[in-house]
Scaffold this motif. Sequence first.
Motif, PDB file in Angstrom:
ATOM      1  N   ALA A  44      17.824 -31.962   4.921  1.00  0.00           N
ATOM      2  CA  ALA A  44      16.617 -32.118   4.089  1.00  0.00           C
ATOM      3  C   ALA A  44      16.205 -33.574   3.972  1.00  0.00           C
ATOM      4  O   ALA A  44      17.033 -34.485   4.050  1.00  0.00           O
ATOM      5  CB  ALA A  44      16.872 -31.546   2.701  1.00  0.00           C
ATOM      6  N   HIS A  45      14.890 -33.797   3.766  1.00  0.00           N
ATOM      7  CA  HIS A  45      14.437 -35.150   3.447  1.00  0.00           C
ATOM      8  C   HIS A  45      14.186 -35.237   1.941  1.00  0.00           C
ATOM      9  O   HIS A  45      14.209 -34.227   1.221  1.00  0.00           O
ATOM     10  CB  HIS A  45      13.194 -35.538   4.262  1.00  0.00           C
ATOM     11  N   ASP A  46      13.944 -36.435   1.438  1.00  0.00           N
ATOM     12  CA  ASP A  46      13.964 -36.675  -0.008  1.00  0.00           C
ATOM     13  C   ASP A  46      13.031 -35.760  -0.799  1.00  0.00           C
ATOM     14  O   ASP A  46      13.374 -35.297  -1.885  1.00  0.00           O
ATOM     15  CB  ASP A  46      13.599 -38.137  -0.305  1.00  0.00           C
ATOM     16  N   GLY A  47      11.826 -35.507  -0.275  1.00  0.00           N
ATOM     17  CA  GLY A  47      10.857 -34.716  -1.033  1.00  0.00           C
ATOM     18  C   GLY A  47      11.223 -33.257  -1.172  1.00  0.00           C
ATOM     19  O   GLY A  47      10.565 -32.527  -1.914  1.00  0.00           O
ATOM     20  N   GLN A  48      12.275 -32.803  -0.471  1.00  0.00           N
ATOM     21  CA  GLN A  48      12.670 -31.395  -0.521  1.00  0.00           C
ATOM     22  C   GLN A  48      13.814 -31.132  -1.485  1.00  0.00           C
ATOM     23  O   GLN A  48      14.193 -29.982  -1.678  1.00  0.00           O
ATOM     24  CB  GLN A  48      13.058 -30.912   0.878  1.00  0.00           C
ATOM     25  N   PHE A  49      14.366 -32.176  -2.092  1.00  0.00           N
ATOM     26  CA  PHE A  49      15.457 -31.989  -3.038  1.00  0.00           C
ATOM     27  C   PHE A  49      14.915 -31.721  -4.436  1.00  0.00           C
ATOM     28  O   PHE A  49      13.982 -32.400  -4.895  1.00  0.00           O
ATOM     29  CB  PHE A  49      16.354 -33.225  -3.086  1.00  0.00           C
ATOM     30  N   ALA A  50      15.485 -30.740  -5.133  1.00  0.00           N
ATOM     31  CA  ALA A  50      15.094 -30.480  -6.526  1.00  0.00           C
ATOM     32  C   ALA A  50      15.362 -31.721  -7.370  1.00  0.00           C
ATOM     33  O   ALA A  50      16.406 -32.367  -7.218  1.00  0.00           O
ATOM     34  CB  ALA A  50      15.864 -29.288  -7.082  1.00  0.00           C
ATOM     35  N   PRO A  51      14.438 -32.081  -8.243  1.00  0.00           N
ATOM     36  CA  PRO A  51      14.626 -33.298  -9.046  1.00  0.00           C
ATOM     37  C   PRO A  51      15.729 -33.133 -10.070  1.00  0.00           C
ATOM     38  O   PRO A  51      16.068 -32.024 -10.491  1.00  0.00           O
ATOM     39  CB  PRO A  51      13.266 -33.475  -9.727  1.00  0.00           C
ATOM     40  N   ASP A  52      16.288 -34.266 -10.456  1.00  0.00           N
ATOM     41  CA  ASP A  52      17.278 -34.262 -11.523  1.00  0.00           C
ATOM     42  C   ASP A  52      16.579 -34.187 -12.872  1.00  0.00           C
ATOM     43  O   ASP A  52      15.363 -34.334 -12.981  1.00  0.00           O
ATOM     44  CB  ASP A  52      18.128 -35.538 -11.443  1.00  0.00           C
ATOM     45  N   GLY A  53      17.354 -33.964 -13.915  1.00  0.00           N
ATOM     46  CA  GLY A  53      16.796 -33.985 -15.263  1.00  0.00           C
ATOM     47  C   GLY A  53      16.337 -32.627 -15.745  1.00  0.00           C
ATOM     48  O   GLY A  53      16.465 -31.606 -15.060  1.00  0.00           O
ATOM     49  N   GLU A  54      15.796 -32.617 -16.946  1.00  0.00           N
ATOM     50  CA  GLU A  54      15.365 -31.379 -17.609  1.00  0.00           C
ATOM     51  C   GLU A  54      13.877 -31.143 -17.350  1.00  0.00           C
ATOM     52  O   GLU A  54      13.022 -31.624 -18.081  1.00  0.00           O
ATOM     53  CB  GLU A  54      15.653 -31.464 -19.110  1.00  0.00           C
ATOM     54  N   TRP A  55      13.592 -30.393 -16.321  1.00  0.00           N
ATOM     55  CA  TRP A  55      12.208 -30.047 -16.008  1.00  0.00           C
ATOM     56  C   TRP A  55      12.022 -28.540 -16.100  1.00  0.00           C
ATOM     57  O   TRP A  55      12.963 -27.770 -15.914  1.00  0.00           O
ATOM     58  CB  TRP A  55      11.820 -30.561 -14.616  1.00  0.00           C
ATOM     59  N   SER A  56      10.794 -28.121 -16.370  1.00  0.00           N
ATOM     60  CA  SER A  56      10.482 -26.697 -16.428  1.00  0.00           C
ATOM     61  C   SER A  56       9.682 -26.243 -15.215  1.00  0.00           C
ATOM     62  O   SER A  56       9.744 -25.079 -14.820  1.00  0.00           O
ATOM     63  CB  SER A  56       9.699 -26.364 -17.702  1.00  0.00           C
ATOM     64  N   THR A  57       8.912 -27.166 -14.615  1.00  0.00           N
ATOM     65  CA  THR A  57       8.135 -26.851 -13.417  1.00  0.00           C
ATOM     66  C   THR A  57       8.292 -27.978 -12.407  1.00  0.00           C
ATOM     67  O   THR A  57       8.138 -29.153 -12.753  1.00  0.00           O
ATOM     68  CB  THR A  57       6.637 -26.669 -13.743  1.00  0.00           C
ATOM     69  N   TRP A  58       8.605 -27.610 -11.190  1.00  0.00           N
ATOM     70  CA  TRP A  58       8.709 -28.576 -10.098  1.00  0.00           C
ATOM     71  C   TRP A  58       7.593 -28.266  -9.109  1.00  0.00           C
ATOM     72  O   TRP A  58       7.522 -27.168  -8.576  1.00  0.00           O
ATOM     73  CB  TRP A  58      10.080 -28.459  -9.443  1.00  0.00           C
ATOM     74  N   VAL A  59       6.703 -29.232  -8.904  1.00  0.00           N
ATOM     75  CA  VAL A  59       5.595 -29.072  -7.967  1.00  0.00           C
ATOM     76  C   VAL A  59       5.899 -29.877  -6.709  1.00  0.00           C
ATOM     77  O   VAL A  59       6.063 -31.100  -6.776  1.00  0.00           O
ATOM     78  CB  VAL A  59       4.255 -29.543  -8.581  1.00  0.00           C
ATOM     79  N   VAL A  60       6.007 -29.193  -5.583  1.00  0.00           N
ATOM     80  CA  VAL A  60       6.141 -29.847  -4.285  1.00  0.00           C
ATOM     81  C   VAL A  60       4.772 -29.787  -3.619  1.00  0.00           C
ATOM     82  O   VAL A  60       4.337 -28.725  -3.181  1.00  0.00           O
ATOM     83  CB  VAL A  60       7.202 -29.174  -3.392  1.00  0.00           C
ATOM     84  N   MET A  61       4.072 -30.917  -3.603  1.00  0.00           N
ATOM     85  CA  MET A  61       2.698 -30.954  -3.091  1.00  0.00           C
ATOM     86  C   MET A  61       2.643 -31.951  -1.944  1.00  0.00           C
ATOM     87  O   MET A  61       2.598 -33.162  -2.147  1.00  0.00           O
ATOM     88  CB  MET A  61       1.738 -31.376  -4.204  1.00  0.00           C
ATOM     89  N   GLY A  62       2.696 -31.443  -0.741  1.00  0.00           N
ATOM     90  CA  GLY A  62       2.725 -32.315   0.422  1.00  0.00           C
ATOM     91  C   GLY A  62       1.724 -31.900   1.464  1.00  0.00           C
ATOM     92  O   GLY A  62       1.067 -30.861   1.375  1.00  0.00           O
ATOM     93  N   GLY A  63       1.599 -32.726   2.481  1.00  0.00           N
ATOM     94  CA  GLY A  63       0.725 -32.406   3.587  1.00  0.00           C
ATOM     95  C   GLY A  63       1.273 -31.262   4.414  1.00  0.00           C
ATOM     96  O   GLY A  63       2.406 -30.804   4.231  1.00  0.00           O
ATOM     97  N   ARG A  64       0.456 -30.802   5.351  1.00  0.00           N
ATOM     98  CA  ARG A  64       0.899 -29.725   6.239  1.00  0.00           C
ATOM     99  C   ARG A  64       2.131 -30.182   7.009  1.00  0.00           C
ATOM    100  O   ARG A  64       2.182 -31.302   7.507  1.00  0.00           O
ATOM    101  CB  ARG A  64      -0.220 -29.364   7.214  1.00  0.00           C
ATOM    102  N   GLY A  65       3.125 -29.310   7.126  1.00  0.00           N
ATOM    103  CA  GLY A  65       4.326 -29.644   7.855  1.00  0.00           C
ATOM    104  C   GLY A  65       5.320 -30.470   7.067  1.00  0.00           C
ATOM    105  O   GLY A  65       6.354 -30.877   7.607  1.00  0.00           O
ATOM    106  N   PHE A  66       5.037 -30.727   5.805  1.00  0.00           N
ATOM    107  CA  PHE A  66       5.942 -31.537   4.988  1.00  0.00           C
ATOM    108  C   PHE A  66       7.286 -30.843   4.781  1.00  0.00           C
ATOM    109  O   PHE A  66       8.311 -31.487   4.597  1.00  0.00           O
ATOM    110  CB  PHE A  66       5.280 -31.814   3.634  1.00  0.00           C
ATOM    111  N   GLY A  67       7.272 -29.513   4.813  1.00  0.00           N
ATOM    112  CA  GLY A  67       8.501 -28.742   4.589  1.00  0.00           C
ATOM    113  C   GLY A  67       8.542 -28.083   3.238  1.00  0.00           C
ATOM    114  O   GLY A  67       9.620 -27.864   2.668  1.00  0.00           O
ATOM    115  N   LYS A  68       7.366 -27.738   2.710  1.00  0.00           N
ATOM    116  CA  LYS A  68       7.286 -27.150   1.366  1.00  0.00           C
ATOM    117  C   LYS A  68       7.928 -25.764   1.337  1.00  0.00           C
ATOM    118  O   LYS A  68       8.684 -25.436   0.415  1.00  0.00           O
ATOM    119  CB  LYS A  68       5.816 -27.068   0.926  1.00  0.00           C
ATOM    120  N   THR A  69       7.599 -24.935   2.331  1.00  0.00           N
ATOM    121  CA  THR A  69       8.144 -23.577   2.339  1.00  0.00           C
ATOM    122  C   THR A  69       9.662 -23.599   2.503  1.00  0.00           C
ATOM    123  O   THR A  69      10.377 -22.835   1.833  1.00  0.00           O
ATOM    124  CB  THR A  69       7.500 -22.756   3.467  1.00  0.00           C
ATOM    125  N   MET A  70      10.162 -24.462   3.361  1.00  0.00           N
ATOM    126  CA  MET A  70      11.604 -24.573   3.527  1.00  0.00           C
ATOM    127  C   MET A  70      12.265 -25.009   2.222  1.00  0.00           C
ATOM    128  O   MET A  70      13.326 -24.490   1.842  1.00  0.00           O
ATOM    129  CB  MET A  70      11.935 -25.559   4.636  1.00  0.00           C
TER     130      MET A  70
END
Length: 464
Positions: A44-70
């Motif tokens: 995985a690359h950095d933008g695909q790792f779940a963030p640390d801390g107490e979050w309720s919603t994680w938004v992965v918003m990247g360009g096409r091919g960024f690896g959002k579905t993966m």
Amino acid sequence: MGRAGEGSFRALVEALSPEEQAALVGALTLEEARAADLDWPGWAHDGQFAPDGEWSTWVVMGGRGFGKTMAGAQWVSGLARAHRDRDRPLRIALVAATLDEARAVMVEGPCGLLEVAHDQIEDWAPSLRRLRFAGGAEAMLFSGASPEALRGPEHDYAWCDELAKWPRAQASWDMLQIGLRRGPWPRALVTTTPRPGPVLRGIMAAPGTVVTGGPIWANPHLPARRVRLLERLHAGTRLERQELRGELLTDNPGALWTEALLERCRAGDRRLPGGGAPADGCSEENGDRPRFLRLVIAVDPPTGDGTCGIIACARDSDDRAHVLADHSVTGRSPEGWSRAVADSAAMWSRLHPGIPVLVVAEQNQGGRMVRSVLGIADPGLAVKPVTAVQGKTDRAAPVAMLFEAGQVVLHGRFPELEAQLCGMIAGGDYEGPGASPDRADAMVWGLTELMLQKERAEPRITSL
């Protein structure tokens, strides 16, 4: 290139020459190759790792091919893999724009759960929309076009894909959030290409939301030659910023409506049935203030089981138009959405007795059916079929000018309608959420009838 650890297989491969890489991969046993393939943190690359801390919603918003579905599939797979309690199955909602997209992308796609988590899949029942994992977790598929399907089920987690495309994004998201209440820490992941709209922006601005993402070239596993080609083709364009760089742009260039324009036209916050808020002086009793003279229920009939746009509008004694409520329904039979039209007309008749209510329905897609079905449900209801002879954006342009001139009042917030309005491009095509601007088209018909049609003069007798 990501944050692969020193001991990861990826770090080892990247330290070798191409010839050494080929030799290493060719020497792997089947078990070793499988273990390397399953080393998600290593690939995985950095933008695909779940963030640390107490979050309720994680938004992965990247360009096409960024690896959002993966990223989404790996997150769900990790949750299921860690769960080992069949007495309390983990409930996960998988929500896409349609059920077909949820199945084709989130489950059966090349980066879907069947591929990513195949070693832990116990049962996949497409007809039941259910995916079961060996440890006791269970994922159910839902559509962002049918918020009612999310009414009732409770979930521990939710993965929402391409939320900006959901036909009924706000209603579906709200219903999902109400049911996201199982377990000690319910959370939602949103994977989406950035597209303008108030729903996604509202989620991103909410407390407890963390946003990650980046451009297409953040994914080191894409063919570098192809990425460079896309950069050259779209350099300096809006398409590059949104689709390749993953930027959330505020408004579509050339849009007939903008969010700033809609805010200028908005009334107060007091709510009315159906999502609106009453403007001051909309009753007969307030003689010193404008009062409603006409009420229109505007209808854009659906094709198939899509959304029937149903918008309540009015005109007052100061010649201003009012958008009162969005009563649109999705997935109804002709009898079902025709009944919703009749119920909307009856409600506004009760709220404003003595003011005529007219149903205006586009007949290109079934307006005559509206008239016939409503004739059975309410023989006294006035129905006017209208025929589209121009494209949707061409019909909308004069109505947008009414907004610019300050002649339209929005009674509250209508996220789905407003997102469609911001996707209407002057002289161009529709670029908003969903395949068709059903709600926006209905509103255009209603305000055209109230403000842009010449009223016939009443007949009178003249002497010669």
